[in-house]
Design an enzyme around this catalytic site. Structure first.
Site, PDB file in Angstrom:
ATOM      1  N   GLY A  16       0.845  -1.210   0.000  1.00  0.00           N
ATOM      2  CA  GLY A  16       0.000   0.000   0.000  1.00  0.00           C
ATOM      3  C   GLY A  16       0.869   1.244   0.000  1.00  0.00           C
ATOM      4  N   GLY A  19      -0.253   4.954  -0.491  1.00  0.00           N
ATOM      5  CA  GLY A  19      -1.289   5.552   0.367  1.00  0.00           C
ATOM      6  C   GLY A  19      -0.782   6.633   1.313  1.00  0.00           C
ATOM      7  N   HIS A 182      -0.335   3.379  17.058  1.00  0.00           N
ATOM      8  CA  HIS A 182       0.712   4.407  17.035  1.00  0.00           C
ATOM      9  C   HIS A 182       0.796   5.187  18.342  1.00  0.00           C
ATOM     10  CE1 HIS A 182      -1.785   8.034  16.422  1.00  0.00           C
ATOM     11  NE2 HIS A 182      -2.622   7.210  15.850  1.00  0.00           N
ATOM     12  N   GLU A 220      -9.756  16.303  20.452  1.00  0.00           N
ATOM     13  CA  GLU A 220      -9.180  16.730  19.171  1.00  0.00           C
ATOM     14  C   GLU A 220      -9.892  18.002  18.755  1.00  0.00           C
ATOM     15  OE1 GLU A 220      -8.402  13.378  16.197  1.00  0.00           O
ATOM     16  OE2 GLU A 220      -9.902  12.520  17.519  1.00  0.00           O
ATOM     17  N   HIS A 244      -6.556   3.118  21.671  1.00  0.00           N
ATOM     18  CA  HIS A 244      -5.720   4.189  22.247  1.00  0.00           C
ATOM     19  C   HIS A 244      -5.991   4.399  23.737  1.00  0.00           C
ATOM     20  CE1 HIS A 244      -4.593   5.043  18.211  1.00  0.00           C
ATOM     21  NE2 HIS A 244      -5.503   5.955  17.918  1.00  0.00           N
TER      22      HIS A 244
HETATM   23  P1  NDP Z   1      -5.322   4.169   1.992  1.00  0.00           P
HETATM   24  O1  NDP Z   1      -6.781   4.072   1.886  1.00  0.00           O
HETATM   25  O2  NDP Z   1      -4.629   5.418   1.541  1.00  0.00           O
HETATM   26  O3  NDP Z   1      -4.751   2.899   1.207  1.00  0.00           O
HETATM   27  C1  NDP Z   1      -3.373   2.610   1.047  1.00  0.00           C
HETATM   28  C2  NDP Z   1      -3.150   1.945  -0.302  1.00  0.00           C
HETATM   29  O4  NDP Z   1      -3.790   0.682  -0.321  1.00  0.00           O
HETATM   30  C3  NDP Z   1      -3.723   2.724  -1.455  1.00  0.00           C
HETATM   31  O5  NDP Z   1      -2.839   3.695  -1.901  1.00  0.00           O
HETATM   32  C4  NDP Z   1      -3.981   1.642  -2.458  1.00  0.00           C
HETATM   33  O6  NDP Z   1      -2.795   1.374  -3.194  1.00  0.00           O
HETATM   34  C5  NDP Z   1      -4.286   0.438  -1.617  1.00  0.00           C
HETATM   35  N1  NDP Z   1      -5.748   0.251  -1.546  1.00  0.00           N
HETATM   36  C6  NDP Z   1      -6.662   1.144  -1.159  1.00  0.00           C
HETATM   37  N2  NDP Z   1      -7.911   0.614  -1.212  1.00  0.00           N
HETATM   38  C7  NDP Z   1      -7.766  -0.646  -1.656  1.00  0.00           C
HETATM   39  C8  NDP Z   1      -8.666  -1.705  -1.903  1.00  0.00           C
HETATM   40  N3  NDP Z   1      -9.974  -1.583  -1.698  1.00  0.00           N
HETATM   41  N4  NDP Z   1      -8.177  -2.873  -2.345  1.00  0.00           N
HETATM   42  C9  NDP Z   1      -6.858  -3.022  -2.528  1.00  0.00           C
HETATM   43  N5  NDP Z   1      -5.954  -2.036  -2.306  1.00  0.00           N
HETATM   44  C10 NDP Z   1      -6.397  -0.872  -1.871  1.00  0.00           C
HETATM   45  O7  NDP Z   1      -4.933   3.819   3.475  1.00  0.00           O
HETATM   46  P2  NDP Z   1      -3.994   4.613   4.489  1.00  0.00           P
HETATM   47  O8  NDP Z   1      -2.643   4.756   3.873  1.00  0.00           O
HETATM   48  O9  NDP Z   1      -4.670   5.819   4.984  1.00  0.00           O
HETATM   49  O10 NDP Z   1      -3.956   3.588   5.734  1.00  0.00           O
HETATM   50  C11 NDP Z   1      -3.390   2.290   5.662  1.00  0.00           C
HETATM   51  C12 NDP Z   1      -3.772   1.483   6.876  1.00  0.00           C
HETATM   52  O11 NDP Z   1      -3.331   2.122   8.055  1.00  0.00           O
HETATM   53  C13 NDP Z   1      -5.273   1.315   7.034  1.00  0.00           C
HETATM   54  O12 NDP Z   1      -5.511   0.042   7.586  1.00  0.00           O
HETATM   55  C14 NDP Z   1      -5.653   2.404   8.027  1.00  0.00           C
HETATM   56  O13 NDP Z   1      -6.828   2.093   8.718  1.00  0.00           O
HETATM   57  C15 NDP Z   1      -4.426   2.409   8.923  1.00  0.00           C
HETATM   58  N6  NDP Z   1      -4.214   3.693   9.557  1.00  0.00           N
HETATM   59  C16 NDP Z   1      -4.013   4.823   8.816  1.00  0.00           C
HETATM   60  C17 NDP Z   1      -3.769   6.033   9.428  1.00  0.00           C
HETATM   61  C18 NDP Z   1      -3.485   7.284   8.619  1.00  0.00           C
HETATM   62  O14 NDP Z   1      -3.008   8.261   9.212  1.00  0.00           O
HETATM   63  N7  NDP Z   1      -3.732   7.309   7.310  1.00  0.00           N
HETATM   64  C19 NDP Z   1      -3.752   6.151  10.899  1.00  0.00           C
HETATM   65  C20 NDP Z   1      -3.956   4.894  11.575  1.00  0.00           C
HETATM   66  C21 NDP Z   1      -4.174   3.735  10.917  1.00  0.00           C
HETATM   67  P3  NDP Z   1      -2.828   0.763  -4.672  1.00  0.00           P
HETATM   68  O15 NDP Z   1      -4.170   1.053  -5.273  1.00  0.00           O
HETATM   69  O16 NDP Z   1      -1.716   1.432  -5.415  1.00  0.00           O
HETATM   70  O17 NDP Z   1      -2.570  -0.686  -4.465  1.00  0.00           O
END
Ligand code: NDP
Length: 473
Positions: A16, A19, A182, A220, A244
């Site tokens: 991922g 993301g 975290h 927050e 948390h």
């Molecule tokens: P994103 O929704 O941005 O997803 C990350 C990547 O996963 C995307 O860029 C995409 O990459 C891939 N992805 C997204 N949706 C799907 C799907 N339905 N099926 C397959 N691949 C998919 O997530 P985050 O980066 O925000 O978060 C990642 C994890 O960390 C999650 O579990 C989230 O709950 C957890 N988290 C996030 C926080 C934050 O600050 N963002 C804080 C705490 C926890 P690609 O399409 O290129 O494969």
């Protein structure tokens, strides 16, 4: 084995990698680790995601993320050096073939299959199982050093978390899984245990017979921002309380573990988490939603998701008998402030008006501990914060951001700042019981002003026991 001292090459795969979590937290943390020379000689950071990208494009994105996160404060030479270790692989999380190819790719990259492979799950939870299965199936032997880093949320209730852990156990041992919250990477949260451990007087008074109540506040000042899709499905009880706040509570209320092994800490935290009780009464839970929440883009009309929760709990153990625990947390409030208050009992002859002593541990935005004393000038009692510490967070050159500290722990095979399966299930048992009660008993939703102090009704919760929330004004 600590990787910096190990001759084994190590590969960190970020699933991922395109993301937000990767961009905002993981890449900048990797730069901090590089700055502090925490990497071994041979290491590779591989972004793995579905989006097609070249190594070069990904390296540019990586650089940009680090520069943005550090507001330009980077050593260009060091960043260029780090980026030489960064690669990108396009793959589908569901394709075993892609994982088999990736396994061969890693072998070619490192020249051996004797590597430490850290797999960071920076993907939405619906993708977890595919990655676990495909990583499991492409192992050549059970003894391979694979470490999975899975970030909260761990399921959405007892049933889904249990199913996830059973699924992981088909392919990996629990010791290979680092369940990351975290909050446990905050240096102020990490200092709770050492503070208790090193200051016997604190520990003597932070015990059930001396404590009137424990309060944990996490306010927050911003709303749900761009996390609507996730947040509206879960709400504050599952998002903030389940991990948390309960983790912080466990660190405050548990007995001090007498060894430094992660297993002993997990055991002590579990003993508190598994004993938490929510007494089923509408008096013991207050839920709220900020007024503009339903007008936020993508929030379904009439959403009943809570953005504020306050709870009155007990720990069903002799050591904390009848000591109320109050938790409150919410979004879009008047301030960003996270703090723990341990309110001490008063003498039987003291009046209600006389303020109690309090031990206050602030976690954000300031990070310090203070003890309040009361003294008297003439006829008036004066309430003073004394023995206020400097920061309890790391403030030297060797500090790391949350994800950096936790990644270093993974590299060092140190599980102390991660959660055990048992702790997570115990926390879900409590939260599930509250969620079931709220649905069944139609606990009312109180709408509160944006940037206000939360629903007034939450003040009733502490009044049940004759106490008040500690506020800073
Ligand atoms: P994103 O929704 O941005 O997803 C990350 C990547 O996963 C995307 O860029 C995409 O990459 C891939 N992805 C997204 N949706 C799907 C799907 N339905 N099926 C397959 N691949 C998919 O997530 P985050 O980066 O925000 O978060 C990642 C994890 O960390 C999650 O579990 C989230 O709950 C957890 N988290 C996030 C926080 C934050 O600050 N963002 C804080 C705490 C926890 P690609 O399409 O290129 O494969």
């Amino acid at each position: 084995m600590e990787l910096a001292k190990s001759k084994k090459p190590f590969v960190l795969t970020i699933f991922g990698a395109s993301g937000d979590l990767a961009r905002l937290k993981i890449f900048p943390s990797l730069y901090s680790l590089m700055e502090q020379k925490k990497f071994p000689k041979d290491f590779f950071i591989v972004g793995f995601a579905r989006t097609k990208k070249s190594d070069h494009e990904f390296q540019k994105e990586f650089e940009q993320s680090v520069i943005a996160a550090r507001k330009g404060n980077v050593n260009k030479k060091l960043l260029t050096e780090l980026v030489k270790h960064v690669k990108y692989v396009t793959g589908n999380y569901k394709s075993l073939g892609d994982f088999e190819s990736y396994y061969e790719y890693r072998k070619n990259l490192t020249g051996t299959s004797d590597v430490t492979h850290i797999a960071y799950f920076s993907v939405p939870p619906n993708v977890f199982k595919s990655i676990i299965k495909n990583l499991g199936k492409t192992k050549e032997s059970r003894n391979e050093d694979v470490r999975l880093v899975i970030e909260k949320p761990f399921g959405k209730d007892v049933a889904s978390a249990t199913e996830l852990f059973h699924y992981v156990a088909r392919y990996f041992d629990e010791e290979q899984v680092y369940l990351l919250d975290h909050y446990l990477g905050k240096s102020s949260v990490q200092s709770i245990l050492p503070l208790r451990h090193a200051n016997r007087f604190l520990n003597l008074i932070m015990k059930g017979p001396e404590v009137a109540n424990i309060q944990i506040t996490a306010f927050e000042d911003i709303g749900v921002a761009d996390r609507v899709g996730y947040f509206d499905q879960v709400g504050t009880l599952r998002d903030m309380v389940q991990s948390h706040l309960l983790q912080v509570l466990a660190l405050i209320a548990m007995s001090i573990p007498i060894t430094e092994h992660a297993a002993s800490l997990h055991r002590e935290k579990y003993s508190i988490l598994s004993a938490l009780k929510f007494l089923k009464s509408r008096k013991n839970v207050v839920l709220g939603q900020y007024q503009s929440y339903r007008r936020t883009k993508y929030v379904p009309a009439g959403s009943k998701t809570e953005t504020f929760a306050a709870l009155r709990l007990f720990v069903d153990r002799e050591s904390w008998y009848k000591v109320p625990i109050y938790l409150r947390t919410g979004k879009m409030l008047h301030e960003k402030h996270t703090y723990i208050v341990v309110e001490l009992k008063k003498f039987a002859f003291q009046t209600h008006d006389e303020p109690p002593n309090r031990i206050i541990i602030e976690l954000a935005p300031e990070e310090k501990i203070s003890i309040t004393l009361v003294n008297q000038h003439g006829k008036e009692s004066h309430y003073q914060r004394v023995a206020s510490s400097g920061t309890i967070a790391c403030d030297g050159d060797d500090c790391l951001p949350e994800h950096g500290l936790l990644l270093l722990d993974v590299m060092r095979d140190n599980r102390i700042n991660f959660l055990s399966f048992q702790e997570i299930i115990a926390s879900w048992q409590l939260v599930d019981s509250i969620v079931r009660f709220k649905d069944k008993s139609a606990v009312p939703m109180h709408f509160y002003k944006d940037h206000g102090e939360g629903p007034d009704e939450h003040h009733e919760l502490t009044k049940i026991d004759g106490f008040e929330w500690f506020d800073w004004h």
